[in-house]
Design a protein around this motif. Structure first.
Motif, PDB file in Angstrom:
ATOM      1  N   ASP A   1       0.808  -1.220   0.000  1.00  0.00           N
ATOM      2  CA  ASP A   1       0.000   0.000   0.000  1.00  0.00           C
ATOM      3  C   ASP A   1       0.843   1.272   0.000  1.00  0.00           C
ATOM      4  OD1 ASP A   1      -2.371  -1.536   0.117  1.00  0.00           O
ATOM      5  OD2 ASP A   1      -2.111  -1.772   2.275  1.00  0.00           O
ATOM      6  N   GLN A   2       2.167   1.133   0.093  1.00  0.00           N
ATOM      7  CA  GLN A   2       3.041   2.293   0.100  1.00  0.00           C
ATOM      8  C   GLN A   2       3.662   2.516  -1.278  1.00  0.00           C
ATOM      9  OE1 GLN A   2       3.482   4.481   2.430  1.00  0.00           O
ATOM     10  NE2 GLN A   2       2.473   3.484   4.157  1.00  0.00           N
ATOM     11  N   GLU A   3       4.289   3.684  -1.428  1.00  0.00           N
ATOM     12  CA  GLU A   3       5.010   3.965  -2.660  1.00  0.00           C
ATOM     13  C   GLU A   3       6.198   3.005  -2.782  1.00  0.00           C
ATOM     14  OE1 GLU A   3       4.267   6.236  -5.101  1.00  0.00           O
ATOM     15  OE2 GLU A   3       2.385   6.388  -3.984  1.00  0.00           O
ATOM     16  N   PRO A   4       6.606   2.654  -3.997  1.00  0.00           N
ATOM     17  CA  PRO A   4       7.717   1.705  -4.164  1.00  0.00           C
ATOM     18  C   PRO A   4       9.036   2.284  -3.684  1.00  0.00           C
ATOM     19  CG  PRO A   4       7.135   2.691  -6.276  1.00  0.00           C
ATOM     20  CD  PRO A   4       6.082   3.128  -5.298  1.00  0.00           C
ATOM     21  N   ASP A   5       9.892   1.415  -3.173  1.00  0.00           N
ATOM     22  CA  ASP A   5      11.226   1.818  -2.726  1.00  0.00           C
ATOM     23  C   ASP A   5      12.114   0.583  -2.732  1.00  0.00           C
ATOM     24  OD1 ASP A   5      13.402   3.109  -1.706  1.00  0.00           O
ATOM     25  OD2 ASP A   5      12.663   3.203   0.356  1.00  0.00           O
ATOM     26  N   SER A   6      13.049   0.530  -3.661  1.00  0.00           N
ATOM     27  CA  SER A   6      13.937  -0.625  -3.777  1.00  0.00           C
ATOM     28  C   SER A   6      15.326  -0.145  -4.174  1.00  0.00           C
ATOM     29  CB  SER A   6      13.401  -1.605  -4.825  1.00  0.00           C
ATOM     30  OG  SER A   6      14.308  -2.672  -5.023  1.00  0.00           O
TER      31      SER A   6
ATOM     32  N   LYS B  35      13.637   3.833  -9.510  1.00  0.00           N
ATOM     33  CA  LYS B  35      13.810   4.942 -10.455  1.00  0.00           C
ATOM     34  C   LYS B  35      14.746   4.594 -11.607  1.00  0.00           C
ATOM     35  CE  LYS B  35      13.089   8.348  -6.793  1.00  0.00           C
ATOM     36  NZ  LYS B  35      13.693   9.462  -6.015  1.00  0.00           N
ATOM     37  N   ASN B  36      15.263   3.353 -11.609  1.00  0.00           N
ATOM     38  CA  ASN B  36      16.198   2.913 -12.645  1.00  0.00           C
ATOM     39  C   ASN B  36      17.394   3.869 -12.732  1.00  0.00           C
ATOM     40  OD1 ASN B  36      17.154   1.198 -14.643  1.00  0.00           O
ATOM     41  ND2 ASN B  36      16.098   2.290 -16.289  1.00  0.00           N
ATOM     42  N   HIS B  37      18.017   4.082 -11.571  1.00  0.00           N
ATOM     43  CA  HIS B  37      19.104   5.060 -11.456  1.00  0.00           C
ATOM     44  C   HIS B  37      20.240   4.439 -10.648  1.00  0.00           C
ATOM     45  CE1 HIS B  37      21.272   8.700 -10.346  1.00  0.00           C
ATOM     46  NE2 HIS B  37      21.074   8.423  -9.074  1.00  0.00           N
TER      47      HIS B  37
ATOM     48  N   SER C   4       9.303  -3.636  -6.683  1.00  0.00           N
ATOM     49  CA  SER C   4      10.285  -2.561  -6.853  1.00  0.00           C
ATOM     50  C   SER C   4       9.687  -1.314  -7.479  1.00  0.00           C
ATOM     51  CB  SER C   4      11.457  -3.040  -7.718  1.00  0.00           C
ATOM     52  OG  SER C   4      12.168  -4.068  -7.077  1.00  0.00           O
ATOM     53  N   THR C   5       8.702  -1.494  -8.347  1.00  0.00           N
ATOM     54  CA  THR C   5       8.147  -0.357  -9.090  1.00  0.00           C
ATOM     55  C   THR C   5       6.658  -0.143  -8.851  1.00  0.00           C
ATOM     56  OG1 THR C   5       7.626  -1.734 -11.011  1.00  0.00           O
ATOM     57  CG2 THR C   5       9.837  -0.762 -10.918  1.00  0.00           C
ATOM     58  N   ARG C   6       5.981  -1.152  -8.286  1.00  0.00           N
ATOM     59  CA  ARG C   6       4.522  -1.170  -8.091  1.00  0.00           C
ATOM     60  C   ARG C   6       3.763  -1.226  -9.418  1.00  0.00           C
ATOM     61  NH1 ARG C   6       6.556  -1.938  -3.606  1.00  0.00           N
ATOM     62  NH2 ARG C   6       5.755  -1.058  -1.662  1.00  0.00           N
ATOM     63  N   GLU C   7       4.448  -1.618 -10.488  1.00  0.00           N
ATOM     64  CA  GLU C   7       3.754  -1.846 -11.757  1.00  0.00           C
ATOM     65  C   GLU C   7       2.840  -3.054 -11.595  1.00  0.00           C
ATOM     66  OE1 GLU C   7       4.765  -2.375 -16.541  1.00  0.00           O
ATOM     67  OE2 GLU C   7       6.385  -2.353 -15.048  1.00  0.00           O
ATOM     68  N   LYS C   8       1.631  -2.984 -12.192  1.00  0.00           N
ATOM     69  CA  LYS C   8       0.622  -4.021 -11.986  1.00  0.00           C
ATOM     70  C   LYS C   8       0.201  -4.647 -13.310  1.00  0.00           C
ATOM     71  CE  LYS C   8      -1.437  -1.355  -8.181  1.00  0.00           C
ATOM     72  NZ  LYS C   8      -2.669  -0.651  -7.731  1.00  0.00           N
ATOM     73  N   TRP C   9      -0.167  -5.945 -13.223  1.00  0.00           N
ATOM     74  CA  TRP C   9      -0.738  -6.660 -14.354  1.00  0.00           C
ATOM     75  C   TRP C   9      -1.930  -7.472 -13.844  1.00  0.00           C
ATOM     76  CZ3 TRP C   9       4.381  -6.611 -13.007  1.00  0.00           C
ATOM     77  CH2 TRP C   9       5.269  -5.977 -13.890  1.00  0.00           C
ATOM     78  N   GLU C  10      -3.064  -7.332 -14.485  1.00  0.00           N
ATOM     79  CA  GLU C  10      -4.239  -8.096 -14.052  1.00  0.00           C
ATOM     80  C   GLU C  10      -4.072  -9.561 -14.431  1.00  0.00           C
ATOM     81  OE1 GLU C  10      -8.855  -8.335 -15.309  1.00  0.00           O
ATOM     82  OE2 GLU C  10      -8.247  -6.400 -14.416  1.00  0.00           O
TER      83      GLU C  10
ATOM     84  N   PRO D  57       7.742 -10.852 -15.786  1.00  0.00           N
ATOM     85  CA  PRO D  57       8.557 -10.187 -16.811  1.00  0.00           C
ATOM     86  C   PRO D  57      10.060 -10.216 -16.568  1.00  0.00           C
ATOM     87  CG  PRO D  57       7.428  -8.567 -15.437  1.00  0.00           C
ATOM     88  CD  PRO D  57       6.883  -9.903 -15.051  1.00  0.00           C
ATOM     89  N   LYS D  58      10.491 -10.205 -15.292  1.00  0.00           N
ATOM     90  CA  LYS D  58      11.924 -10.122 -15.000  1.00  0.00           C
ATOM     91  C   LYS D  58      12.163 -10.607 -13.572  1.00  0.00           C
ATOM     92  CE  LYS D  58      11.474  -5.328 -13.431  1.00  0.00           C
ATOM     93  NZ  LYS D  58      11.906  -3.931 -13.592  1.00  0.00           N
ATOM     94  N   PRO D  59      13.415 -10.891 -13.204  1.00  0.00           N
ATOM     95  CA  PRO D  59      13.691 -11.277 -11.817  1.00  0.00           C
ATOM     96  C   PRO D  59      13.321 -10.152 -10.849  1.00  0.00           C
ATOM     97  CG  PRO D  59      15.568 -11.773 -13.233  1.00  0.00           C
ATOM     98  CD  PRO D  59      14.634 -10.939 -14.042  1.00  0.00           C
ATOM     99  N   GLY D  60      12.951 -10.536  -9.630  1.00  0.00           N
ATOM    100  CA  GLY D  60      12.607  -9.529  -8.627  1.00  0.00           C
ATOM    101  C   GLY D  60      11.680 -10.086  -7.567  1.00  0.00           C
ATOM    102  N   ILE D  61      11.165  -9.176  -6.736  1.00  0.00           N
ATOM    103  CA  ILE D  61      10.185  -9.514  -5.710  1.00  0.00           C
ATOM    104  C   ILE D  61       8.809  -9.108  -6.227  1.00  0.00           C
ATOM    105  CG2 ILE D  61       9.423  -9.090  -3.343  1.00  0.00           C
ATOM    106  CD1 ILE D  61      11.988 -10.585  -3.402  1.00  0.00           C
ATOM    107  N   TYR D  62       7.827  -9.989  -6.025  1.00  0.00           N
ATOM    108  CA  TYR D  62       6.481  -9.731  -6.541  1.00  0.00           C
ATOM    109  C   TYR D  62       5.424  -9.978  -5.466  1.00  0.00           C
ATOM    110  CZ  TYR D  62       8.425  -9.503 -11.247  1.00  0.00           C
ATOM    111  OH  TYR D  62       9.141  -9.135 -12.354  1.00  0.00           O
ATOM    112  N   PHE D  63       4.304  -9.263  -5.618  1.00  0.00           N
ATOM    113  CA  PHE D  63       3.101  -9.529  -4.841  1.00  0.00           C
ATOM    114  C   PHE D  63       2.059 -10.143  -5.770  1.00  0.00           C
ATOM    115  CE2 PHE D  63       4.684  -5.410  -3.109  1.00  0.00           C
ATOM    116  CZ  PHE D  63       5.012  -5.823  -1.832  1.00  0.00           C
TER     117      PHE D  63
END
Length: 568
Positions: A201-206, A223-225, A469-475, A501-507
């Protein structure tokens, strides 16, 4: 200012520092504060950057002479160089020296301004403005075992230090990612680490940090930085520019702990082993001829969320009365490990009617289980459809609290390779916490089974995959449900092909009427695990060849079983 933490445990040690350089003109999170002097010597500092750079450079120049003089000569030379510089530039600066002795033991020493007398470190020592957290670290590790792997200790220290800095440091003097080095018999080794904010429920931060070819680099995955850590002499030659990368000051929006329910069931029997979770006799309605009655059952609870020591309280709410039926203190050491409880309960029911079995954590209501105690007549016992009669009677009951607040509640929510269930039994086969796949995207086929209690009326349920990491969502899927009773749970089972789509942590989120209800947390890895558990070399080779490896959730609970993963 800064913080440098040293910890000496048995024959090994570690050093940890932040990355912030503060001046009147700018705040820059890109300063290297643990400097390599030799392959087995490192120097940490807190204070004036020019002062520290001079001491480190002079120490390197005199290494050949110092080496012949042994440990005593090295300590004396550090003090002599610091005193000489202080006489010319009296800026308060403290030092911490880490080294590997000839016998392989790691040693730590602190040199405090203005005398710079060497003091051997045993346990914790801190320098810099972040030293205010020392007592908290000492207290937290008072009963911890220190004869374990130094990497394991480092994980605990950096987690605790992050939390304590957020609570206790009130200014901007500490920031940037931690630079962590381990001092072991084989030498001095930098370690990479990272984190992902796992509150959906929070803004992404990774963010993460690692050293490659002698250079620390910080990565902001949200932020891909990326930001490179600079040696002191390089930073001193750059014009100061604000470059905040990470703050430790606590965000007031994140001060409250949060937990995510995965199941809350009452049953007669349960079985848990690697790759299998099974509940038998999942009862919510009980019929008796004679009351009062004492009823024995098992209560099964699983959740994940804020770590720490928590007080669980189970309360039976019936006829306007609240009776505490069980209390327990549980410890959740880290996210994403779930807390699982399977406890026998004995309920004293004075008369028939509806009831709510409620569980709370530190006063926060985590789950509510609707239960119904039916009044049987003697002649009802022989009726073949007595089960339906009891359930029909239960369906006529109403959960007033739920109807008033309009909130759906979780009975269970799971993602697994297969499932078997009926009205009284539930078998979850191969629930996984990590998936290992070499070439993404990963086409992941899983079954999702859930059961919810809902207020009467129409409801829209949606499953969504979310990148932590980004909070991008896919139904993933959606379904419209009509609830005819707030006392009867509605089970939903689906077979889904989810593309990771890629390695990482997911909900995997379940969303009801546009409100997130609960989430499953899992990791998607390659053969070189970054976010979760590492694999044996043989497993890595299998993944590289194109096999999908799934690490069972139950296997992570018992170290003896952690290699019992399934290859698909």
């Amino acid at each position: 200012m800064t913080v440098v933490i040293g910890f000496k445990a048995d024959k090994e040690a570690l050093m940890l520092s932040d990355s912030r350089a503060s001046s009147t003109n700018a705040v820059e999170d890109k300063l290297q504060k643990i400097l390599p002097i030799k392959e087995n010597i490192a120097l940490g500092y807190a204070g004036d950057v020019e002062f520290a750079s001079y001491v480190a450079n002079m120490l390197r120049q005199k290494l050949s002479t110092i080496t012949k003089a042994g440990l005593k000569g090295l300590l004396s030379e550090v003090q002599k160089i610091a005193l000489s510089m202080y006489s010319q530039r009296p800026e308060p600066t403290d030092f911490m020296l880490g080294l590997i002795a000839n016998d392989g033991e790691a040693l730590l020493y602190v040199f405090r301004c203005p005398e710079f007398s060497p003091l051997a470190i045993r346990g914790f020592e801190l320098i810099g403005s972040g030293s205010v957290i020392k007592h908290s670290l000492v207290d937290a590790f008072r009963d911890e075992k220190t004869d374990v792997d130094i990497k394991e200790i480092a994980d605990k220290i950096f987690t605790l230090a992050s939390s304590e800095l957020a609570c206790q440091v009130k200014d901007d003097s500490v920031g940037g990612m931690f630079q962590i080095v381990l001092l072991e018999k084989a030498g001095i080794r930098p370690i990479k680490y990272g984190y992902v904010d796992v509150d959906p429920d929070q803004e992404p931060d990774s963010k993460s940090i690692e050293m490659q070819k002698g250079v620390w680099t910080q990565y902001d995955h949200t932020k891909n930085h990326k930001s490179t850590i600079l040696k002191p002499d390089i930073l001193l030659n750059d014009y100061p520019v604000n470059s905040r990368f990470h703050d430790y000051k606590r965000d007031p929006r994140k001060k409250d702990p949060k937990w995510h329910l995965l199941h809350f069931l009452t049953c007669l029997a349960a079985k848990k082993e690697v790759g299998l979770t099974e509940f038998n006799g999942t009862l919510s309605a009980i019929a008796k001829v004679d009351y009062p009655v004492k009823i024995e059952m098992l209560v099964a609870l699983e959740y994940w969320g804020s770590p720490g020591t928590h007080n669980l309280e189970f309360t039976l709410i019936k006829n306007g009365n609240q009776t505490v039926v069980h209390k327990e203190t549980v410890e959740s050491k880290f996210i994403p490990q779930t807390v699982e409880l399977l406890k026998p309960l004995k309920l004293s029911i004075d008369k028939p009617g509806p009831a709510i079995l409620q569980v709370s954590i530190n006063g926060y209501v985590l789950a509510r289980r609707a239960m119904y105690f039916h009044q049987l007549k003697s002649e009802d016992v022989t009726k073949p459809d007595i089960g339906n009669i009891v359930l029909d009677s239960m369906a006529q009951q109403s959960d007033k609290e739920m109807e008033d607040n309009g909130r759906t509640e979780v009975v269970y929510f799971a993602m697994c390779q297969d499932v078997e269930y009926d009205s009284l039994n539930l078998k979850l086969i191969q629930q996984s916490v990590s998936f290992y796949w070499e070439k993404y995207p990963l086409p992941l086929r899983q079954k999702v089974i859930s059961s919810f209690r809902m207020p009467r009326g129409d409801h829209q349920i949606r499953l969504e995959l979310m990148d932590a990491s980004t909070r991008e969502k896919w139904e993933v899927g959606n379904k419209k449900i009509t609830s005819e009773s707030s006392f009867i749970a509605t089970p939903i089972v689906g077979d889904f092909l989810v593309e990771i789509p890629k390695p990482g942590i997911y909900f995997l989120n379940t969303v009801v009427d546009e409100q997130r209800l609960t989430s499953i947390l899992f990791a998607a890895e390659t053969s070189e695990a970054k976010w979760s558990y590492t694999m044996l070399d043989s497993d890595k080779e299998n993944v590289k060849k194109g096999e999908l490896l799934c690490l069972s959730k139950e296997a992570t609970k018992d170290p003896r079983n952690q290699r019992k993963a399934s290859l698909v």
